[in-house]
Motif scaffolding. Sequence first.
Motif, short mmCIF file in Angstrom:
data_model
loop_
_atom_site.label_atom_id
_atom_site.label_comp_id
_atom_site.label_asym_id
_atom_site.label_seq_id
_atom_site.Cartn_x
_atom_site.Cartn_y
_atom_site.Cartn_z
N LEU A 20 0.81 -1.22 0.00
CA LEU A 20 0.00 0.00 0.00
C LEU A 20 0.85 1.27 0.00
O LEU A 20 0.60 2.18 -0.79
CB LEU A 20 -0.96 -0.01 1.20
N GLU A 21 1.85 1.34 0.84
CA GLU A 21 2.68 2.56 0.92
C GLU A 21 3.44 2.80 -0.38
O GLU A 21 3.48 3.92 -0.89
CB GLU A 21 3.67 2.45 2.09
N THR A 22 4.04 1.75 -0.92
CA THR A 22 4.80 1.88 -2.17
C THR A 22 3.90 2.29 -3.33
O THR A 22 4.24 3.18 -4.11
CB THR A 22 5.49 0.53 -2.51
N ILE A 23 2.74 1.68 -3.43
CA ILE A 23 1.81 1.99 -4.52
C ILE A 23 1.29 3.41 -4.37
O ILE A 23 1.20 4.15 -5.36
CB ILE A 23 0.67 0.96 -4.56
N THR A 24 0.98 3.83 -3.15
CA THR A 24 0.52 5.20 -2.92
C THR A 24 1.57 6.20 -3.39
O THR A 24 1.26 7.19 -4.06
CB THR A 24 0.19 5.43 -1.44
N THR A 25 2.82 5.94 -3.07
CA THR A 25 3.92 6.81 -3.50
C THR A 25 4.01 6.86 -5.03
O THR A 25 4.17 7.94 -5.62
CB THR A 25 5.26 6.33 -2.91
N GLU A 26 3.90 5.71 -5.67
CA GLU A 26 3.96 5.66 -7.13
C GLU A 26 2.78 6.40 -7.77
O GLU A 26 2.94 7.10 -8.77
CB GLU A 26 4.02 4.22 -7.63
N LEU A 27 1.60 6.26 -7.18
CA LEU A 27 0.42 6.95 -7.72
C LEU A 27 0.58 8.46 -7.65
O LEU A 27 0.18 9.18 -8.57
CB LEU A 27 -0.84 6.53 -6.96
N LYS A 28 1.15 8.95 -6.57
CA LYS A 28 1.34 10.40 -6.41
C LYS A 28 2.27 10.99 -7.47
O LYS A 28 2.24 12.19 -7.72
CB LYS A 28 1.86 10.71 -5.01
N ALA A 29 3.08 10.15 -8.09
CA ALA A 29 4.01 10.61 -9.13
C ALA A 29 3.32 10.83 -10.48
O ALA A 29 3.86 11.51 -11.34
CB ALA A 29 5.15 9.61 -9.29
N PHE A 30 2.12 10.28 -10.66
CA PHE A 30 1.39 10.47 -11.91
C PHE A 30 0.83 11.89 -11.97
O PHE A 30 0.28 12.39 -11.00
CB PHE A 30 0.21 9.49 -12.00
N PRO A 31 0.95 12.56 -13.12
CA PRO A 31 0.35 13.90 -13.24
C PRO A 31 -1.17 13.83 -13.19
O PRO A 31 -1.78 12.93 -13.76
CB PRO A 31 0.85 14.39 -14.61
N GLY A 32 -1.77 14.77 -12.49
CA GLY A 32 -3.23 14.87 -12.44
C GLY A 32 -3.91 13.96 -11.45
O GLY A 32 -5.14 13.93 -11.38
N ILE A 33 -3.14 13.20 -10.67
CA ILE A 33 -3.75 12.26 -9.71
C ILE A 33 -3.77 12.84 -8.31
O ILE A 33 -2.81 13.45 -7.86
CB ILE A 33 -3.01 10.91 -9.71
#
Length: 83
Positions: A20-33
């Motif tokens: 969960l923590e790793t995926i949350t960090t990766e999601l925050k790197a996407f523009p517009g998310i």
Amino acid sequence: MDENIGVISSMIVQARPEKLETITTELKAFPGIEISARDPSGKIIVVLEAENDRQLADTMNDIGNIAGVLGVNLVYHHNEHAN
């Protein structure tokens, strides 16, 4: 609102709880998310602003390819440029 934004959508990302923590960090790197909520069971509520439907689909595909993501389900979709 940014005039280049044409699509506003929300989705549920189902993830492995231990990632969960790793995926949350990766999601925050996407523009517009924006991450609206998340649950320790692995559910993440995401809001996405995109320029068009193609960008939305590509982003959903990219999210689905993150290690530990089990599924991505579109919940809401609104196109600002629709008449």
